[in-house]
Design a protein around this motif. Structure first.
Motif, PDB file in Angstrom:
ATOM      1  N   ARG A  57       0.853  -1.187   0.000  1.00 38.26           N
ATOM      2  CA  ARG A  57       0.000   0.000   0.000  1.00 38.26           C
ATOM      3  C   ARG A  57       0.887   1.235   0.000  1.00 38.26           C
ATOM      4  N   VAL A  58       0.770   2.043  -1.049  1.00 42.80           N
ATOM      5  CA  VAL A  58       1.630   3.216  -1.206  1.00 42.80           C
ATOM      6  C   VAL A  58       0.776   4.460  -1.390  1.00 42.80           C
ATOM      7  N   GLY A 225       0.656   5.286   5.616  1.00 40.10           N
ATOM      8  CA  GLY A 225       0.367   6.225   4.549  1.00 40.10           C
ATOM      9  C   GLY A 225      -0.627   7.294   4.964  1.00 40.10           C
ATOM     10  N   MET A 226      -0.632   8.398   4.217  1.00 38.44           N
ATOM     11  CA  MET A 226      -1.472   9.532   4.568  1.00 38.44           C
ATOM     12  C   MET A 226      -2.954   9.237   4.397  1.00 38.44           C
ATOM     13  N   TYR A 227      -3.291   8.192   3.631  1.00 40.74           N
ATOM     14  CA  TYR A 227      -4.719   7.908   3.446  1.00 40.74           C
ATOM     15  C   TYR A 227      -5.365   7.423   4.733  1.00 40.74           C
ATOM     16  N   THR A 228      -4.559   7.016   5.705  1.00 40.94           N
ATOM     17  CA  THR A 228      -5.145   6.652   6.999  1.00 40.94           C
ATOM     18  C   THR A 228      -5.839   7.849   7.639  1.00 40.94           C
ATOM     19  N   LEU A 229      -5.379   9.063   7.327  1.00 42.21           N
ATOM     20  CA  LEU A 229      -6.045  10.276   7.812  1.00 42.21           C
ATOM     21  C   LEU A 229      -7.453  10.375   7.233  1.00 42.21           C
ATOM     22  N   VAL A 230      -7.565  10.145   5.924  1.00 45.66           N
ATOM     23  CA  VAL A 230      -8.874  10.176   5.268  1.00 45.66           C
ATOM     24  C   VAL A 230      -9.789   9.113   5.851  1.00 45.66           C
TER      25      VAL A 230
END
Length: 527
Positions: A57-58, A225-230
């Motif tokens: 996951r990137v 990754g930053m998508y964990t914020l979303v």
């Protein structure tokens, strides 16, 4: 049939499910406001995106956030993600010159502007001649050039072309997708002009600003990754019963007339009713009524929705912005184990009259993601000890992006070739075990000359429509550290409208409250 009434708590419609829209929706629902969020894409998050490439996951969008002002970090902490915060590796970035020479980017600088032009790491990039020319900045009185708004002009006048082309331009192209000459000094480097006046030199100004900056990394990321914020924001929105509509855009926004038909009006619950201020027609012909609207879309969509409502928007064209592509490569490459170019490389372009050698690359920057983020290196190495992730970016403001004309196979081949040239390695397409391309329609940098004034003018025009507000990267500038506080400011204005509406209702229903609020005579409160 009368227009459908809105019932229950005040209702805000957020159009756009990028980070700006998500943050604004979260702020409103936490204040007890009913929220509906509509996003045209099949997923929320906008430029914060993720993809699984070769089982890893990137991030295929933003991979970090700037720590300035602490706004994003506070949001991260509120969402329970504090334990996931990570700092990038200390290796630092490099710069690749048109001559084919690569060197570490000088560390004691600001946007590539060195604080000590004669330092060894500066001379490695621009040579003795460039360093001596840059050092003349220390000897030249500030008043000989006067105040300068254009970042590129300021750097060239004070320190010369070598610093501008080999140090500053690669940084601004990588950070803003724009040339230094497109950027406003006061926006790109706040405080730099004032420090220049006080210290008497540009290098001295940079040194003073760096000395005053807090210790520690100026960027952070999230493990996973930053998508964990979303994902964390979406989880809370759903727990708070926010209606989230994905995969459907808004085709029209208008104020409903008193006799306008609204489907399913009979299904409204029997609560206190009030006339809807706004009606959004979705692409699938559904109608959403609301008291307030917050437009958090890209610029072109915002213009389309607001042009019929505002002469200011109708009289102005959306800005032409760069289309940026990211090419993500997952490689089995033992030669990358020793991180030959730190955490990544910024590419300096050849300029007129400059002799270039070697194969010139198309990418503007490369990030060695598994060298930059330890969590990603650990994940990539699980079962594959020499597996690495690199990202190459193509495209910038004012220049055609040749990658857009390539099919996937051609872009993959170009990315491998550019990566080999940038990293100084003999990489082969056979080493690629995963590839992904991601295309983003960028925004004009908030630091672009004149952009802050334009954004404020258009924001004021939108607010002037009434019961509406706007937010997003096209107004705030790129990066989560700009987008998040802008979204919070917009949601705060919406919340103020809600409070004012409730106070007005209370005053209208309570004669005593109405008298005390409206009577301003000296004896108004005399028994």
């Amino acid at each position: 049939m009368r227009s459908r009434a809105v019932t229950g708590p005040r209702h805000v419609l957020v159009i756009g499910g990028g980070v700006a829209g998500l943050v604004a929706a979260l702020d409103c629902v936490r204040a007890g406001i009913r929220v509906t969020l509509v996003e045209k894409a099949d997923r929320a998050g906008g430029s914060v995106a993720t993809e699984t490439v070769a089982g890893i996951r990137v991030d295929t969008g933003a991979e970090s956030y700037a720590t300035r002002q602490g706004t994003v970090r506070r949001l991260v902490d509120e969402l329970g993600l504090s334990d996931s915060v990570v700092q990038p590796a200390a290796g630092g970035a490099w710069v690749r010159l048109p001559t084919g020479v690569s060197a570490p980017l000088p560390k004691a600088g600001l946007l590539g502007i060195p604080s000590n032009p004669l330092a060894e790491d500066v001379r490695r990039v621009i040579g003795w001649r460039g360093a001596i020319r840059a050092y003349l900045d220390r000897l030249r009185p500030v008043l000989t050039i006067g105040p300068e708004r254009n970042l590129g002009d300021l750097v060239e006048k004070r320190m010369g072309k070598a610093v501008l082309d080999a140090l500053v331009a690669p940084v601004t192209r990588g950070v803003y997708s724009a040339d230094p000459t497109d950027l406003d000094v006061t926006r790109a480097a706040p405080g730099l002009n004032n420090a220049l006046t006080k210290t008497g030199s540009l290098s001295g100004a940079v040194a003073s600003l760096r000395a005053a900056a807090p210790a520690g990394s100026n960027v952070e990321g999230l493990r996973g990754g930053m998508y964990t914020l979303v994902e964390a924001i979406l989880k809370e929105l759903r727990l708070r019963e926010v209606e989230i509509i994905l995969g459907v855009g808004v085709s029209e926004l208008h104020r409903p007339s008193p006799d306008e038909d609204a489907p399913d009006a009979a299904e409204e619950p029997a609560q206190t009713e009030r006339a809807a201020q706004w009606r959004a027609i979705l692409d699938d012909d559904r109608a959403v009524d609301a008291d307030y609207v917050l437009v958090a879309t890209p610029e072109s969509t915002a213009f389309r929705l607001l042009e019929p409502l505002s002469e200011e928007f109708a009289g102005e064209e959306p800005m032409q912005t760069p289309t940026v592509e990211l090419a993500t490569l997952v490689l089995d490459a033992p030669e990358l184990d020793n991180k030959p170019r730190g955490t990544g490389v910024l590419v300096a372009e050849a300029v007129a009259g400059q002799r270039a050698s070697g194969r010139q690359v198309t990418a503007k920057a490369l990030t060695h993601s598994t060298a930059k983020w330890q969590w990603l290196a650990d994940e990539a190495a699980s079962g594959h000890p020499h597996r690495h992730v690199v990202r190459l970016s193509f495209g910038r403001l004012g220049q055609p992006n040749p990658s857009l004309e390539l099919d996937d196979d051609a872009l993959r081949a170009l990315a491998v070739s550019d990566a080999a040239e940038i990293l100084g390695l003999a990489l082969d397409e056979r080493q690629v075990v995963g590839f992904a391309r991601t295309r983003w329609v960028g925004t004009l940098p908030g630091a672009a000359i004149g952009q802050r004034e334009r954004a404020q003018r258009l924001r004021d025009a939108a607010i002037g429509i009434g019961e509406i507000d706007v937010t997003g990267g096209w107004l705030s500038g790129t990066g989560l550290a700009s987008v998040v506080p802008d979204a919070l400011a917009a949601s705060a204005r919406i919340r103020q409208l809600v409070v004012a509406a409730y106070r007005a209702e209370r005053a209208a229903s309570d004669p005593h409250t109405r008298t005390s609020m409206n009577d301003t005579s000296p004896d108004a409160n005399t028994p």
